[in-house]
Design a protein around this motif. Structure first.
Motif, PDB file in Angstrom:
ATOM      1  N   MET A   1       3.286   3.080  17.311  1.00  0.00           N
ATOM      2  CA  MET A   1       2.362   2.350  16.092  1.00  0.00           C
ATOM      3  C   MET A   1       2.915   2.993  14.968  1.00  0.00           C
ATOM      4  O   MET A   1       3.069   4.340  14.762  1.00  0.00           O
ATOM      5  CB  MET A   1       0.961   2.874  16.565  1.00  0.00           C
ATOM      6  CG  MET A   1       0.222   2.495  15.496  1.00  0.00           C
ATOM      7  SD  MET A   1      -1.500   2.795  15.854  1.00  0.00           S
ATOM      8  CE  MET A   1      -2.052   1.663  17.192  1.00  0.00           C
ATOM      9  N   PRO A   2       2.990   2.345  13.679  1.00  0.00           N
ATOM     10  CA  PRO A   2       3.509   2.541  12.725  1.00  0.00           C
ATOM     11  C   PRO A   2       2.263   3.672  11.759  1.00  0.00           C
ATOM     12  O   PRO A   2       1.246   3.543  12.112  1.00  0.00           O
ATOM     13  CB  PRO A   2       3.506   1.364  11.545  1.00  0.00           C
ATOM     14  CG  PRO A   2       3.779   0.309  12.881  1.00  0.00           C
ATOM     15  CD  PRO A   2       3.074   0.860  13.957  1.00  0.00           C
ATOM     16  N   LEU A   3       2.916   4.623  11.294  1.00  0.00           N
ATOM     17  CA  LEU A   3       1.955   5.798  10.463  1.00  0.00           C
ATOM     18  C   LEU A   3       0.771   4.791   9.700  1.00  0.00           C
ATOM     19  O   LEU A   3      -0.109   5.384   9.897  1.00  0.00           O
ATOM     20  CB  LEU A   3       2.698   6.691   9.880  1.00  0.00           C
ATOM     21  CG  LEU A   3       2.007   7.808   8.942  1.00  0.00           C
ATOM     22  CD1 LEU A   3       1.239   8.531  10.242  1.00  0.00           C
ATOM     23  CD2 LEU A   3       2.663   8.773   8.340  1.00  0.00           C
ATOM     24  N   SER A   4       1.203   3.927   9.047  1.00  0.00           N
ATOM     25  CA  SER A   4       0.097   3.385   8.047  1.00  0.00           C
ATOM     26  C   SER A   4      -0.904   2.630   9.064  1.00  0.00           C
ATOM     27  O   SER A   4      -2.051   2.824   8.492  1.00  0.00           O
ATOM     28  CB  SER A   4       0.731   2.040   7.295  1.00  0.00           C
ATOM     29  OG  SER A   4       1.289   0.947   8.178  1.00  0.00           O
ATOM     30  N   THR A   5      -0.616   2.075  10.270  1.00  0.00           N
ATOM     31  CA  THR A   5      -1.526   1.508  10.878  1.00  0.00           C
ATOM     32  C   THR A   5      -2.504   2.456  11.760  1.00  0.00           C
ATOM     33  O   THR A   5      -3.450   2.452  11.945  1.00  0.00           O
ATOM     34  CB  THR A   5      -0.765   0.619  12.124  1.00  0.00           C
ATOM     35  OG1 THR A   5       0.040  -0.328  11.622  1.00  0.00           O
ATOM     36  CG2 THR A   5      -1.718   0.012  13.206  1.00  0.00           C
ATOM     37  N   LEU A   6      -1.652   3.589  12.217  1.00  0.00           N
ATOM     38  CA  LEU A   6      -2.613   4.671  12.773  1.00  0.00           C
ATOM     39  C   LEU A   6      -3.463   5.378  11.751  1.00  0.00           C
ATOM     40  O   LEU A   6      -4.645   5.625  12.072  1.00  0.00           O
ATOM     41  CB  LEU A   6      -1.610   5.915  13.100  1.00  0.00           C
ATOM     42  CG  LEU A   6      -2.209   7.036  13.945  1.00  0.00           C
ATOM     43  CD1 LEU A   6      -2.817   6.715  14.963  1.00  0.00           C
ATOM     44  CD2 LEU A   6      -1.023   7.908  14.242  1.00  0.00           C
ATOM     45  N   ILE A   7      -2.980   5.426  10.369  1.00  0.00           N
ATOM     46  CA  ILE A   7      -4.181   5.982   9.282  1.00  0.00           C
ATOM     47  C   ILE A   7      -5.177   4.974   9.119  1.00  0.00           C
ATOM     48  O   ILE A   7      -6.286   5.308   9.102  1.00  0.00           O
ATOM     49  CB  ILE A   7      -3.423   6.207   8.259  1.00  0.00           C
ATOM     50  CG1 ILE A   7      -2.307   7.326   8.321  1.00  0.00           C
ATOM     51  CG2 ILE A   7      -4.186   6.624   6.902  1.00  0.00           C
ATOM     52  CD1 ILE A   7      -1.273   7.735   7.270  1.00  0.00           C
ATOM     53  N   GLU A   8      -4.851   3.826   9.337  1.00  0.00           N
ATOM     54  CA  GLU A   8      -5.697   2.783   8.896  1.00  0.00           C
ATOM     55  C   GLU A   8      -6.816   2.760  10.006  1.00  0.00           C
ATOM     56  O   GLU A   8      -8.104   2.731   9.851  1.00  0.00           O
ATOM     57  CB  GLU A   8      -5.225   1.388   8.583  1.00  0.00           C
ATOM     58  CG  GLU A   8      -4.659   1.202   7.078  1.00  0.00           C
ATOM     59  CD  GLU A   8      -4.288  -0.263   6.711  1.00  0.00           C
ATOM     60  OE1 GLU A   8      -4.499  -1.011   7.675  1.00  0.00           O
ATOM     61  OE2 GLU A   8      -3.500   0.019   6.056  1.00  0.00           O
ATOM     62  N   SER A   9      -6.389   2.826  11.207  1.00  0.00           N
ATOM     63  CA  SER A   9      -7.308   2.924  12.632  1.00  0.00           C
ATOM     64  C   SER A   9      -8.227   4.171  12.565  1.00  0.00           C
ATOM     65  O   SER A   9      -9.300   3.790  12.687  1.00  0.00           O
ATOM     66  CB  SER A   9      -6.445   3.052  13.651  1.00  0.00           C
ATOM     67  OG  SER A   9      -5.583   1.741  14.053  1.00  0.00           O
ATOM     68  N   ALA A  10      -7.494   5.441  12.170  1.00  0.00           N
ATOM     69  CA  ALA A  10      -8.369   6.529  12.206  1.00  0.00           C
ATOM     70  C   ALA A  10      -9.577   6.356  10.987  1.00  0.00           C
ATOM     71  O   ALA A  10     -10.609   6.550  11.398  1.00  0.00           O
ATOM     72  CB  ALA A  10      -7.427   7.648  11.693  1.00  0.00           C
ATOM     73  N   ALA A  11      -9.073   5.779   9.807  1.00  0.00           N
ATOM     74  CA  ALA A  11     -10.215   5.618   8.727  1.00  0.00           C
ATOM     75  C   ALA A  11     -11.235   4.793   9.121  1.00  0.00           C
ATOM     76  O   ALA A  11     -12.216   5.060   8.878  1.00  0.00           O
ATOM     77  CB  ALA A  11      -9.351   5.295   7.689  1.00  0.00           C
ATOM     78  N   ALA A  12     -10.587   3.675  10.012  1.00  0.00           N
ATOM     79  CA  ALA A  12     -11.878   2.577  10.305  1.00  0.00           C
ATOM     80  C   ALA A  12     -12.824   3.143  11.304  1.00  0.00           C
ATOM     81  O   ALA A  12     -13.929   2.872  11.233  1.00  0.00           O
ATOM     82  CB  ALA A  12     -10.984   1.482  10.974  1.00  0.00           C
ATOM     83  N   LEU A  13     -12.553   4.057  12.052  1.00  0.00           N
ATOM     84  CA  LEU A  13     -13.300   4.892  12.978  1.00  0.00           C
ATOM     85  C   LEU A  13     -14.462   5.444  12.254  1.00  0.00           C
ATOM     86  O   LEU A  13     -15.536   5.591  12.714  1.00  0.00           O
ATOM     87  CB  LEU A  13     -12.501   5.885  13.833  1.00  0.00           C
ATOM     88  CG  LEU A  13     -11.651   5.095  14.860  1.00  0.00           C
ATOM     89  CD1 LEU A  13     -10.838   6.303  15.559  1.00  0.00           C
ATOM     90  CD2 LEU A  13     -12.341   4.436  15.856  1.00  0.00           C
ATOM     91  N   ARG A  18      -9.765  -0.351   4.103  1.00  0.00           N
ATOM     92  CA  ARG A  18      -8.849  -0.581   2.583  1.00  0.00           C
ATOM     93  C   ARG A  18      -9.329  -1.979   2.032  1.00  0.00           C
ATOM     94  O   ARG A  18      -9.642  -2.962   2.703  1.00  0.00           O
ATOM     95  CB  ARG A  18      -7.701  -0.516   3.245  1.00  0.00           C
ATOM     96  CG  ARG A  18      -6.555  -1.018   1.767  1.00  0.00           C
ATOM     97  CD  ARG A  18      -5.072  -0.888   2.615  1.00  0.00           C
ATOM     98  NE  ARG A  18      -4.198  -1.286   1.512  1.00  0.00           N
ATOM     99  CZ  ARG A  18      -3.187  -2.118   1.638  1.00  0.00           C
ATOM    100  NH1 ARG A  18      -2.835  -2.492   2.870  1.00  0.00           N
ATOM    101  NH2 ARG A  18      -2.403  -2.670   0.848  1.00  0.00           N
ATOM    102  N   ALA A  19      -9.445  -1.727   0.778  1.00  0.00           N
ATOM    103  CA  ALA A  19      -9.418  -3.051  -0.125  1.00  0.00           C
ATOM    104  C   ALA A  19      -8.250  -3.710  -0.531  1.00  0.00           C
ATOM    105  O   ALA A  19      -7.348  -2.739  -0.848  1.00  0.00           O
ATOM    106  CB  ALA A  19     -10.588  -2.931  -1.268  1.00  0.00           C
ATOM    107  N   TYR A  20      -7.967  -4.930  -0.533  1.00  0.00           N
ATOM    108  CA  TYR A  20      -6.724  -5.655  -0.656  1.00  0.00           C
ATOM    109  C   TYR A  20      -6.956  -6.279  -2.021  1.00  0.00           C
ATOM    110  O   TYR A  20      -7.956  -7.010  -2.389  1.00  0.00           O
ATOM    111  CB  TYR A  20      -6.358  -6.504   0.373  1.00  0.00           C
ATOM    112  CG  TYR A  20      -6.206  -5.861   1.839  1.00  0.00           C
ATOM    113  CD1 TYR A  20      -4.889  -5.614   1.948  1.00  0.00           C
ATOM    114  CD2 TYR A  20      -7.252  -5.908   2.500  1.00  0.00           C
ATOM    115  CE1 TYR A  20      -4.550  -4.797   3.200  1.00  0.00           C
ATOM    116  CE2 TYR A  20      -6.914  -5.007   3.691  1.00  0.00           C
ATOM    117  CZ  TYR A  20      -5.772  -4.865   4.059  1.00  0.00           C
ATOM    118  OH  TYR A  20      -5.431  -4.139   5.186  1.00  0.00           O
TER     119      TYR A  20
END
Length: 125
Positions: A1-13, A18-20
Motif C-alpha cells: 500500500m502506498p504511503l499516502s494511502t496508508l496515511i489517509e487511511s490512518a487519518a480517516a480512523l 482530506r479536502a480536495y
C-alpha cells in the motif's frame, strides 16, 4: 500500500478527511468510490436472490439500509445548518438542501418498503 494511502487511511480512523481543491481530483475520487462499490457488489444480486426467498427475508436488510441512510441524512442536515450559519456559497447551500430533502424522501421510501414487507407477509398468512 502506498504511503499516502496508508496515511489517509490512518487519518480517516480518527475522523480526519482530506479536502480536495481540484475538480479533476474530486471526479477521480468519485469514480474510484463508484468502482470500488461496484466491485464489492458484483456478486450481490446472486447472493440476494439465493437469500431472499420471501418478503420477510428482505425486511432486515432494507431496515438496516434505512437506518444508515437516516443517520447520514441527519449528519448532512447538520452540515447544511453549519453552511447556512457560516453564510457559505448559496450554490453549496442549495445543493446540500437538495441532498437533505432527497435523503429524507429516500428514508420515507425505505420505511414504506419495510412496512410493505410486513403487510405482504400478513396478507399471505
Amino acid at each position: 500500500m502506498p504511503l499516502s494511502t496508508l496515511i489517509e487511511s490512518a487519518a480517516a480512523l480518527v475522523g480526519w478527511r482530506r479536502a480536495y481543491t481540484d475538480t479533476t481530483e474530486v471526479d477521480g475520487l468519485l469514480t474510484e468510490q463508484t468502482e470500488t462499490v461496484r466491485r464489492q457488489a458484483a456478486n450481490h444480486a446472486a447472493l440476494a436472490t439465493a437469500k431472499n426467498g420471501d418478503a420477510l427475508d428482505v425486511q432486515p436488510g432494507v431496515l438496516d439500509v434505512r437506518g444508515r441512510v437516516l443517520a447520514d441524512v441527519l449528519y448532512l442536515e447538520g452540515v447544511l445548518v453549519g453552511a447556512r450559519n457560516r453564510d457559505l456559497e448559496p450554490e453549496l447551500i442549495e445543493r446540500l438542501a437538495d441532498v437533505v430533502d432527497h435523503g429524507h424522501e429516500l428514508t420515507e421510501l425505505l420505511a414504506d418498503t419495510v412496512r410493505t414487507t410486513a403487510a405482504v407477509n400478513a396478507a399471505d398468512h
